[in-house]
Design a protein around this motif. Structure first.
Motif, PDB file in Angstrom:
ATOM      1  N   ASP A  55       0.810  -1.218   0.000  1.00  0.00           N
ATOM      2  CA  ASP A  55       0.000   0.000   0.000  1.00  0.00           C
ATOM      3  C   ASP A  55       0.844   1.270   0.000  1.00  0.00           C
ATOM      4  OD1 ASP A  55      -1.962  -1.801   0.218  1.00  0.00           O
ATOM      5  OD2 ASP A  55      -2.729  -1.150   2.153  1.00  0.00           O
ATOM      6  N   ARG A  80      -8.489  -3.648  -1.561  1.00  0.00           N
ATOM      7  CA  ARG A  80      -7.633  -3.163  -0.477  1.00  0.00           C
ATOM      8  C   ARG A  80      -7.180  -1.731  -0.754  1.00  0.00           C
ATOM      9  NH1 ARG A  80      -3.125  -6.246  -0.744  1.00  0.00           N
ATOM     10  NH2 ARG A  80      -1.931  -4.346  -1.076  1.00  0.00           N
ATOM     11  N   LEU A  81      -6.661  -1.504  -1.950  1.00  0.00           N
ATOM     12  CA  LEU A  81      -6.187  -0.156  -2.285  1.00  0.00           C
ATOM     13  C   LEU A  81      -7.336   0.854  -2.236  1.00  0.00           C
ATOM     14  CD1 LEU A  81      -3.762  -0.965  -5.249  1.00  0.00           C
ATOM     15  CD2 LEU A  81      -3.137  -0.358  -2.904  1.00  0.00           C
ATOM     16  N   THR A 132      -7.678   2.007   1.198  1.00  0.00           N
ATOM     17  CA  THR A 132      -6.525   2.672   1.797  1.00  0.00           C
ATOM     18  C   THR A 132      -6.087   3.840   0.923  1.00  0.00           C
ATOM     19  OG1 THR A 132      -5.038   1.060   0.741  1.00  0.00           O
ATOM     20  CG2 THR A 132      -5.745   0.596   2.992  1.00  0.00           C
TER      21      THR A 132
END
Lengths: 103, 245, 115
Positions: free
Chosen positions: C7, C67-68, C71
């Motif tokens: 990330d 996920r990205l 975040t």
């Protein structure tokens, strides 16, 4: 594609059978969701034969194909405090993730 | 027809020249740059990309709407749909084995159509990612891919449906279909009242995308889905403890 | 299997006008009502090609996108988030280099601005 049906593992379940989703260790890759693990449901349909996602992920094309099923769960069995007794959820699972259940 | 690119000379009076975004965005540039470099690195070919673009441009929910309208008016066709949906799709011009005309991932090979009844309502989700019957319904809407929809629909289906404006009677069984393997699913909604004597074309107009995912019900006069803002995860009214992992 | 994707922000992608140039923000400024940016279909075709060619399987990509999206690219809407995630994955895995992409961004813009 599931063209080579002769190589498949014999299907163990029929529509109406009660089955429990096994609690297997999480390999690197699986499509069996956590929320159905150890829960008992009913076979609603047989779908097709194919490799398991775990074997596909590792490019094991020589692995044996398995029967897939649509399994129907009562929402109450997935989430104990679910308030509507008749509501259900279906998801698809390969033979190897299932075991016979008697209840 | 004028060959001028000047929008003032647009001849189609029913559709006046649409306004355009008159600047080049970083995203437009990034999309081209990534694609060109991927092709140069041999990750795929320009020809593959052209074929998929052509396919992606023409898919939409119209094929699904035709299937439902035909099933509503022809009981024998409905029986074929429920028995072997992939075969039945060929009758409306959709070949799941060759949707792009140039080969396809094996993921597209299985389709099941789920029939609603007065006492049973289906709604589809893919908790794993965003599996969706694209040859019939086109690209999935953004909310379908959102983690919020995927996480909450399996646990609180009635609340999520209510957020779409669909309040289901407790007498109706809600059946969530989690399409997380290779089968793709589509809902065959029940034909609404007030549509007696309608042609297949008329019926197809009220079979919108959302009615085939199961977050809306068709009715006479409803020919478009509501636009829906993407809800950021928010605490639903709990009907159970949050403690369970 | 392939390397994991972290990330950590990628400098080159940070330089983009991500929020300002997002379709949801820029289209209304010009009175454009199309729901999607014109490049979206081409992006989808790219994602499809990468998956079919096994350079980047869809399921794997979707998990990283998720996920990205929670975040690094949380503030960026729909297809822009997918495009940024794709560039992020390809750069993180060394399928594209930051230098090549930076250079190409410059030349593509030059071409487009030349009309």
């Amino acid at each position: 594609m599931s063209s080579d049906k002769s190589a498949g593992v014999p299907a163990r379940f029929n529509v109406g059978d009660r089955v429990r989703v096994r609690e297997l260790p999480n390999l690197f890759y699986t499509r069996t969701q956590m929320y159905v693990r150890s829960v008992t449901g009913t076979i609603a349909a047989r779908t097709y034969e194919d490799l398991t996602p775990e074997d596909e992920a590792w490019n094991r094309d020589d692995a044996r194909r398995e029967q897939y099923y649509i399994v129907r769960f009562r929402q109450k069995d997935l989430w104990p405090e679910y308030p509507f007794a008749a509501d259900t959820l279906q998801t698809e699972l390969p033979d190897g993730w299932l075991e016979p259940a008697n209840n | 027809m004028s060959h001028s690119h000047d929008h003032d000379h647009e001849h189609d009076h029913e559709h006046p020249a649409a306004p355009m975004v008159e600047e080049i965005t970083d995203f437009e540039v990034l999309e081209i740059a990534v694609r060109e470099l991927a092709i140069e690195k041999g990750l795929f070919t320009a020809e593959d990309h052209r074929k998929f673009t052509e396919w992606a441009e023409q898919i939409g929910p119209a094929a699904g709407s035709r299937l439902v309208a035909k099933a509503w008016t022809d009981p024998a066709y409905k029986a074929r749909v429920l028995n072997d949906a992939v075969e039945a799709c060929k009758e409306i011009g959709i070949d799941w084995t060759e949707p792009t005309g140039s080969g396809t991932p094996s993921d597209y090979m299985n389709l099941r159509v789920l029939e609603d009844t007065p006492t049973l309502h289906h709604v589809i989700v893919c908790t794993l990612c965003s599996c969706y019957p694209r040859p019939l319904l086109g690209h999935s809407p953004y909310w379908y891919r959102s983690p919020n929809y995927r996480r909450r629909l399996i646990r609180w289906p009635r609340q999520v449906l209510a957020e779409f404006g669909l309040l289901m009677s407790p007498e109706v069984e809600i059946r969530v279909e989690d399409s997380n393997q290779k089968c793709r699913f589509m809902v065959l909604p029940a034909r609404p009242g007030g549509t007696e004597g309608w042609s297949e074309e008329q019926l197809a107009e009220i079979v919108t995308r959302d009615t085939m995912i199961g977050v809306a019900l068709p009715r006479a006069g409803r020919t478009a889905d509501d636009t829906r803002p993407v809800h950021k995860a928010r605490r639903p009214v709990p009907h159970e403890t949050e403690a369970r992992p | 299997m392939t390397a994991t994707v972290g990330d950590t922000p990628i400098k080159l992608l940070e330089t983009l006008h991500a929020e300002d140039h997002a379709w949801a923000n820029i289209a209304p400024r010009y009175g454009v009502t199309d729901a999607d940016p014109p490049w979206k279909v081409s992006l989808y075709a790219t994602l499809e090609c990468l998956s079919v060619g096994e350079a980047l399987p869809s399921l794997e990509r979707r998990h990283i996108e998720d996920r990205l999206g929670e975040t690094l690219y949380r503030q960026i809407p729909g297809p822009e988030q997918q495009l940024l995630s794709l560039a992020h994955i390809l750069l993180s895995r060394g399928l594209l280099s930051e230098q090549d992409l930076s250079e190409r961004l410059r030349t593509v813009r030059q071409r487009l601005e030349a009309g």
